[in-house]
Design an enzyme around this catalytic site. Structure first.
Site, PDB file in Angstrom:
ATOM      1  N   ASP A  11       1.624 -13.074  -2.000  1.00  0.00           N
ATOM      2  CA  ASP A  11       2.007 -11.691  -2.242  1.00  0.00           C
ATOM      3  C   ASP A  11       0.809 -10.842  -1.750  1.00  0.00           C
ATOM      4  OD1 ASP A  11       3.137  -9.343  -3.504  1.00  0.00           O
ATOM      5  OD2 ASP A  11       1.725  -9.671  -5.152  1.00  0.00           O
ATOM      6  N   ASP A  13      -0.024  -6.928  -2.655  1.00  0.00           N
ATOM      7  CA  ASP A  13      -0.600  -6.020  -3.650  1.00  0.00           C
ATOM      8  C   ASP A  13      -0.900  -6.776  -4.949  1.00  0.00           C
ATOM      9  OD1 ASP A  13      -1.298  -3.844  -5.202  1.00  0.00           O
ATOM     10  OD2 ASP A  13       0.769  -3.361  -5.691  1.00  0.00           O
ATOM     11  N   GLY A  48       5.540  -5.193  -7.462  1.00  0.00           N
ATOM     12  CA  GLY A  48       6.457  -6.069  -6.738  1.00  0.00           C
ATOM     13  C   GLY A  48       7.856  -5.486  -6.589  1.00  0.00           C
ATOM     14  N   ILE A  49       8.055  -4.259  -7.055  1.00  0.00           N
ATOM     15  CA  ILE A  49       9.370  -3.612  -6.982  1.00  0.00           C
ATOM     16  C   ILE A  49       9.386  -2.681  -5.758  1.00  0.00           C
ATOM     17  CG2 ILE A  49      11.015  -2.138  -8.235  1.00  0.00           C
ATOM     18  CD1 ILE A  49      10.432  -4.887  -9.578  1.00  0.00           C
ATOM     19  N   ARG A  51      10.107   0.315  -2.960  1.00  0.00           N
ATOM     20  CA  ARG A  51       9.902   1.763  -3.089  1.00  0.00           C
ATOM     21  C   ARG A  51      11.131   2.460  -3.670  1.00  0.00           C
ATOM     22  NH1 ARG A  51       8.667   4.252   2.495  1.00  0.00           N
ATOM     23  NH2 ARG A  51       7.298   2.425   2.494  1.00  0.00           N
TER      24      ARG A  51
HETATM   25  P1  B16 Z   1       5.795   0.336  -0.064  1.00  0.00           P
HETATM   26  P2  B16 Z   1       3.824  -6.422  -3.153  1.00  0.00           P
HETATM   27  C1  B16 Z   1       4.769  -3.969  -3.605  1.00  0.00           C
HETATM   28  O1  B16 Z   1       3.864  -4.812  -2.971  1.00  0.00           O
HETATM   29  C2  B16 Z   1       4.069  -3.171  -4.697  1.00  0.00           C
HETATM   30  O2  B16 Z   1       3.635  -4.054  -5.737  1.00  0.00           O
HETATM   31  C3  B16 Z   1       5.028  -2.161  -5.271  1.00  0.00           C
HETATM   32  O3  B16 Z   1       4.380  -1.385  -6.255  1.00  0.00           O
HETATM   33  C4  B16 Z   1       5.553  -1.253  -4.145  1.00  0.00           C
HETATM   34  O4  B16 Z   1       6.494  -0.319  -4.632  1.00  0.00           O
HETATM   35  C5  B16 Z   1       6.197  -2.132  -3.072  1.00  0.00           C
HETATM   36  O5  B16 Z   1       5.242  -3.071  -2.603  1.00  0.00           O
HETATM   37  C6  B16 Z   1       6.726  -1.329  -1.895  1.00  0.00           C
HETATM   38  O6  B16 Z   1       5.642  -0.778  -1.214  1.00  0.00           O
HETATM   39  O7  B16 Z   1       6.173   1.602  -0.723  1.00  0.00           O
HETATM   40  O8  B16 Z   1       4.419   0.354   0.580  1.00  0.00           O
HETATM   41  O9  B16 Z   1       6.864  -0.160   0.895  1.00  0.00           O
HETATM   42  O10 B16 Z   1       3.330  -6.660  -4.547  1.00  0.00           O
HETATM   43  O11 B16 Z   1       5.213  -6.986  -2.893  1.00  0.00           O
HETATM   44  O12 B16 Z   1       2.843  -6.822  -2.097  1.00  0.00           O
HETATM   45 MG    MG Z   2       1.968  -7.919  -6.151  1.00  0.00          MG
END
Ligand code: B16
Ligand code: MG
Length: 222
Positions: A11, A13, A48-49, A51
């Protein structure tokens, strides 16, 4: 004889770098503009959710579910992303979480393929800013994913792109939804942080994430 996993899927973030706070600042500003107050604790539930789904959860949290048209929601999500992308300028090679660059270098030496399963559409730009792109053999394209974690879709896409069997791979996540996604595809799961249910191995922080540790986990559980 030491057996190795066919691949390790990361993963982004919360595992490779900590962008959760930057997501929070951008969402807080957008939420504030529509009269919703969010805090860091609520933000943790968005890990992990995707946008779009994050926005829906914020609207629900603020009692405004259904108050905005699909077009208005798209504009709010776009505004959040502009703020977030602007804040990503502060990322440097020093923003990689402890131990991760060393682990990626060791996985290269061990010739273990590495994949990325991030639902962030900004993932390629973030890897580039961290100077880590060359360590990844395949990054699943978040734009092609239709179901957010805990659905296993993004992890299965990463395994398919690498041409490996998920049951022969390890997935690493910091979010409960991500651990559930990894487990759902038969991979062994490693959780970073606390209070992660069902992680095959739980480590308190990335500095404990080393190849000897992953290898011992693999030998023990396979
Ligand atoms: P973006 P991951 C996720 O990253 C984040 O944890 C989550 O908070 C965010 O909304 C999502 O990416 C979408 O990100 O807006 O930049 O497309 O944990 O899957 O790496
Ligand atoms: Mg993450």
């Amino acid at each position: 004889m030491i057996f190795k996993p066919q691949a390790i899927i990361f993963d982004l973030d919360g595992v490779i770098t900590d962008t959760a706070h930057l997501h929070f600042l951008a969402w807080r500003q957008v939420a504030d503009e529509i009269g919703i107050e969010i805090d860091e604790a609520f933000n943790a539930s968005l890990k992990g959710i995707s946008r779009g789904e994050s926005l829906q959860r914020i609207l629900q949290y603020g009692g405004k579910a259904g108050a905005f048209s699909p077009e208005a929601c798209a504009q709010l999500a776009e505004r959040k992303n502009r703020l977030y992308v602007h804040s990503l300028r502060q990322l440097t090679v020093n923003s990689v979480l402890p131990g991760i660059r060393e682990l990626l270098m060791t996985l290269r030496e061990q010739q273990i393929p590495v994949g990325l399963a991030s639902v962030s559409l900004n993932a390629p730009a973030i890897l580039h800013a961290l100077d880590l792109s060359s360590y990844f053999d395949f990054c699943a394209d978040a734009a092609l994913i239709t179901r957010s974690k805990p659905d296993p879709e993004i992890f299965l896409a990463a395994c398919a792109g690498l041409g490996v069997d998920p049951r022969q791979c390890i997935g690493i996540e910091d979010a409960q939804a991500g651990i559930e996604a990894i487990n759902a595809c038969g991979m062994l799961s490693v959780g970073i942080g606390t209070r992660l249910n069902e992680a095959g191995l739980q480590l308190p922080a990335t500095e404990f994430l080393t190849w000897p540790c992953l290898s011992a986990f693999w030998q023990h559980d396979k």
